[in-house]
Scaffold this active site. Structure first.
Site, PDB file in Angstrom:
ATOM      1  N   ASP A 124       0.849  -1.190   0.000  1.00 26.52           N
ATOM      2  CA  ASP A 124       0.000   0.000   0.000  1.00 26.52           C
ATOM      3  C   ASP A 124       0.885   1.240   0.000  1.00 26.52           C
ATOM      4  OD1 ASP A 124      -2.516   1.186  -0.053  1.00 26.52           O
ATOM      5  OD2 ASP A 124      -2.539   1.488   2.106  1.00 26.52           O
ATOM      6  N   TYR A 172       1.182   5.709  -0.579  1.00 25.90           N
ATOM      7  CA  TYR A 172       0.688   6.927   0.084  1.00 25.90           C
ATOM      8  C   TYR A 172       0.715   8.053  -0.940  1.00 25.90           C
ATOM      9  CZ  TYR A 172       0.118   9.764   4.399  1.00 25.90           C
ATOM     10  OH  TYR A 172      -0.342  10.572   5.423  1.00 25.90           O
ATOM     11  N   HIS A 177      -4.547  13.884   0.743  1.00 25.15           N
ATOM     12  CA  HIS A 177      -4.681  13.075   1.952  1.00 25.15           C
ATOM     13  C   HIS A 177      -3.414  13.177   2.793  1.00 25.15           C
ATOM     14  CE1 HIS A 177      -5.609   9.718   4.613  1.00 25.15           C
ATOM     15  NE2 HIS A 177      -4.440   9.193   4.302  1.00 25.15           N
ATOM     16  N   ARG A 224       0.764  17.442  12.716  1.00 23.43           N
ATOM     17  CA  ARG A 224       2.041  18.153  12.828  1.00 23.43           C
ATOM     18  C   ARG A 224       1.942  19.631  12.472  1.00 23.43           C
ATOM     19  NH1 ARG A 224       3.226  13.330  10.323  1.00 23.43           N
ATOM     20  NH2 ARG A 224       3.244  14.306   8.263  1.00 23.43           N
ATOM     21  N   GLU A 261     -10.440   3.791   3.671  1.00 18.74           N
ATOM     22  CA  GLU A 261      -9.489   4.499   2.820  1.00 18.74           C
ATOM     23  C   GLU A 261      -9.884   4.249   1.375  1.00 18.74           C
ATOM     24  OE1 GLU A 261      -5.493   5.018   5.511  1.00 18.74           O
ATOM     25  OE2 GLU A 261      -5.433   3.568   3.870  1.00 18.74           O
ATOM     26  N   GLU A 290      -9.250   4.030  -2.268  1.00 24.64           N
ATOM     27  CA  GLU A 290      -8.026   3.834  -3.037  1.00 24.64           C
ATOM     28  C   GLU A 290      -8.311   3.194  -4.394  1.00 24.64           C
ATOM     29  OE1 GLU A 290      -4.655   2.154  -1.069  1.00 24.64           O
ATOM     30  OE2 GLU A 290      -5.395   2.632   0.943  1.00 24.64           O
ATOM     31  N   ASP A 340      -8.995   0.145   1.980  1.00 26.71           N
ATOM     32  CA  ASP A 340      -8.074  -0.377   2.989  1.00 26.71           C
ATOM     33  C   ASP A 340      -8.591   0.046   4.365  1.00 26.71           C
ATOM     34  OD1 ASP A 340      -5.849  -1.847   3.724  1.00 26.71           O
ATOM     35  OD2 ASP A 340      -4.547  -0.100   3.787  1.00 26.71           O
ATOM     36  N   ARG A 342      -7.960   3.403  13.328  1.00 26.10           N
ATOM     37  CA  ARG A 342      -7.049   4.512  13.598  1.00 26.10           C
ATOM     38  C   ARG A 342      -6.500   4.490  15.023  1.00 26.10           C
ATOM     39  NH1 ARG A 342      -5.662   5.962   8.544  1.00 26.10           N
ATOM     40  NH2 ARG A 342      -7.486   6.543   7.292  1.00 26.10           N
ATOM     41  N   GLN A 388      -3.869   1.800  15.158  1.00 26.83           N
ATOM     42  CA  GLN A 388      -2.723   2.264  14.365  1.00 26.83           C
ATOM     43  C   GLN A 388      -1.915   3.326  15.105  1.00 26.83           C
ATOM     44  OE1 GLN A 388      -3.893   3.827  10.551  1.00 26.83           O
ATOM     45  NE2 GLN A 388      -1.807   4.408   9.977  1.00 26.83           N
ATOM     46  N   TYR A 435       2.075   2.148  15.604  1.00 23.23           N
ATOM     47  CA  TYR A 435       2.839   2.357  14.367  1.00 23.23           C
ATOM     48  C   TYR A 435       4.278   2.820  14.585  1.00 23.23           C
ATOM     49  CZ  TYR A 435       2.758   7.501  14.200  1.00 23.23           C
ATOM     50  OH  TYR A 435       2.971   8.840  14.444  1.00 23.23           O
ATOM     51  N   LYS A 447      -4.241  -2.243  10.298  1.00 19.73           N
ATOM     52  CA  LYS A 447      -4.513  -2.339   8.866  1.00 19.73           C
ATOM     53  C   LYS A 447      -4.734  -3.779   8.386  1.00 19.73           C
ATOM     54  CE  LYS A 447      -3.513   1.971   7.306  1.00 19.73           C
ATOM     55  NZ  LYS A 447      -4.315   2.757   6.379  1.00 19.73           N
ATOM     56  N   THR A 452      -8.956  -5.799   3.829  1.00 19.87           N
ATOM     57  CA  THR A 452      -8.890  -4.889   2.686  1.00 19.87           C
ATOM     58  C   THR A 452      -9.886  -5.409   1.664  1.00 19.87           C
ATOM     59  OG1 THR A 452      -6.548  -4.414   3.060  1.00 19.87           O
ATOM     60  CG2 THR A 452      -7.423  -3.925   0.871  1.00 19.87           C
ATOM     61  N   THR A 507      -4.826   6.511   0.154  1.00 19.26           N
ATOM     62  CA  THR A 507      -6.096   7.237   0.167  1.00 19.26           C
ATOM     63  C   THR A 507      -6.094   8.391  -0.836  1.00 19.26           C
ATOM     64  OG1 THR A 507      -6.307   6.711   2.502  1.00 19.26           O
ATOM     65  CG2 THR A 507      -7.756   8.415   1.638  1.00 19.26           C
ATOM     66  N   GLU A 545     -10.111  12.386   7.863  1.00 17.02           N
ATOM     67  CA  GLU A 545     -10.122  13.736   7.296  1.00 17.02           C
ATOM     68  C   GLU A 545     -11.497  14.385   7.406  1.00 17.02           C
ATOM     69  OE1 GLU A 545      -7.800  13.619   3.335  1.00 17.02           O
ATOM     70  OE2 GLU A 545      -8.376  11.558   3.793  1.00 17.02           O
TER      71      GLU A 545
END
Length: 432
Positions: free
Chosen positions: A136, A138, A143, A152, A212, A214, A246, A250, A253, A257, A266, A270, A363, A377
């Site tokens: 997978d 990114y 996204h 951040r 997600e 995709e 996917d 959250r 994760q 992670y 994850k 899927t 995503t 989101e």
């Protein structure tokens, strides 16, 4: 593109004569999974068609592969390569065209038509490929930016590597399921009080279950270990495309992670759409990817601008009460990295891809609120309610919710689409 003689093919059908996607079906008359294509609301059973006496003359490229359409997966067909896929698809288009040059085979052959052309609701769909590995990526720029900004801030939204290479991780192939398969809410370690120090996790069902949106890509021709695939040759290694959800827990994760990335958050499920849209079917819908302001390393330079597809995508949520809401409408044009670039980067160090390997785009979101392809989101990190029909709201998925992803491109009567990629959330199984 000419019209088809197949009855009841709506102008809005994603399975027009311009498409001809391949899948694996079983039917009451042929209960073992085997190969078919979709046309309108019907399927053409290619196992039945292969019983036609002149089948080898119709499909000379398949003469040395008897029974290829009786297989339970498309792997053997995929491995024959794009020129064969193109020839077979073109022949099928001719057979199904209202102006076919061979009307005696299907159009005017009522006996074979009755056995080979079946309503989609009368057949069961299966996973189209035997999937050995799943990666997978990114590649959805908006996204990546928006999720990064959530955690951040805007100034550090993208990690320093994001515009230099297609970021990805290896997923779990064993939990990839075909559209319509129910998804059980996963258990995992989660933090229920994020303000507490030190952190004390508890093992419980995920409370922040997400989607997600995709696009998925299946590999056709493998490469040898130690032999990277050049970005300019990567198209030759692509069989076709599916929609992909996917599913993501959250809260699981978030805790797990660091430092190695997603794992149990994850790997529980899927979902992919059942029909594989061949690479050639999407050629007319090429468009320019998101601008990348960073000079590319040579091995990622495709030498052309239109290297992704403009597929219109949408996500619908149906509540347990039966109310349906469209929560996202976006486009695959918002990818910063193309699948050839993903393949080139994946194999740069010599990693061997194999027939049936699946690559996910990551995503896909657009720049506006209604174009965001995940609840993370849409709910702004779980802080904002998403309004639904029936005076209901969501921040993440509840038990009984059904998610349906669809994607299509093209004009009425010539639409190329994927059908539905759907799954319903089931209650977590109590632990022993």
């Amino acid at each position: 593109m000419a019209a088809t003689w197949v009855p009841d093919v709506s102008p809005d059908s994603p399975f027009s004569l311009a498409n001809i996607p391949f899948g694996i079906i079983s039917s009451p008359a042929n209960p073992a999974p085997h190969v078919a294509i979709a046309i309108g609301s019907q399927v053409l059973d290619l196992k039945v068609l292969s019983s036609y006496p002149d089948f080898d003359d119709l499909f000379p490229a398949l003469k040395n592969y008897p029974g290829i359409f009786s297989n339970s997966t498309l792997n053997e067909f995929a491995a024959l390569g794009r020129p064969v896929h193109r020839e077979v698809r073109s022949t099928i288009q001719n057979l199904l065209s209202a102006e076919t040059s061979r009307p005696e085979i299907l159009k005017d052959n009522l006996g074979l038509r009755q056995d080979a052309v079946l309503p989609q609701q009368k057949v069961k769909m299966h996973l189209p490929m035997s999937i050995g590995d799943y990666t997978d990526f990114y590649a959805g720029f908006h996204h990546a930016y928006y999720v990064g900004a959530l955690f951040r801030g805007p100034q550090a939204a993208l990690q320093p590597n994001y515009t230099h290479l297609p970021v990805g991780y290896h997923g779990r192939a064993s939990s990839i399921v075909v559209s319509g398969t129910p998804i059980k809410r996963p258990f995992g370690q989660i933090i229920t009080d994020p303000t507490a120090e030190p952190k004390h996790p508890t093992t419980a069902p995920s409370r922040r279950l997400d989607i997600e949106l995709e696009l998925g890509c299946f590999i056709s021709i493998p490469n040898e270990m130690g032999s990277p695939i050049k970005v300019t040759n990567a198209e030759d290694h692509i069989f076709g495309y599916v929609l992909l959800n996917d599913w993501s827990a959250r809260d699981i994760q978030t805790w797990e992670y660091v430092p190695l990335g997603p794992f149990n958050g994850k790997n529980f499920a899927t979902t992919i759409s059942p029909w594989i849209v061949l690479a050639d079917a999407l050629e007319p819908f090429r468009t320019k990817q998101i601008d990348n302001w960073t000079p590319l390393q040579g091995y990622l330079n495709e030498g052309k601008e239109e290297n992704i597809f403009g597929i219109e995508l949408q996500v619908d949520l149906e509540t347990p009460q039966g109310d349906s809401t469209r929560i996202c409408t976006t486009s695959s044009k918002y990818l910063m990295w193309s699948f050839p670039q993903m393949i080139a980067h994946h194999t740069l160090g010599g990693c061997p891809l194999r027939t049936g390997d699946l690559l996910g785009s990551g995503t896909i979101s657009g720049p506006s609120q209604g174009e965001r392809g995940s609840f993370l989101e849409l709910s702004e990190g779980g802080r904002k309610d998403i309004m639904l029909q029936g005076m209901d709201v969501r921040r993440f998925l509840k038990d009984g919710d059904r998610i349906t992803i669809q994607g299509v491109c093209g004009e009425p009567g010539q639409k190329v689409g994927f059908g539905e990629c759907t799954g319903q959330i089931l209650q977590a199984t109590p632990q022993l």
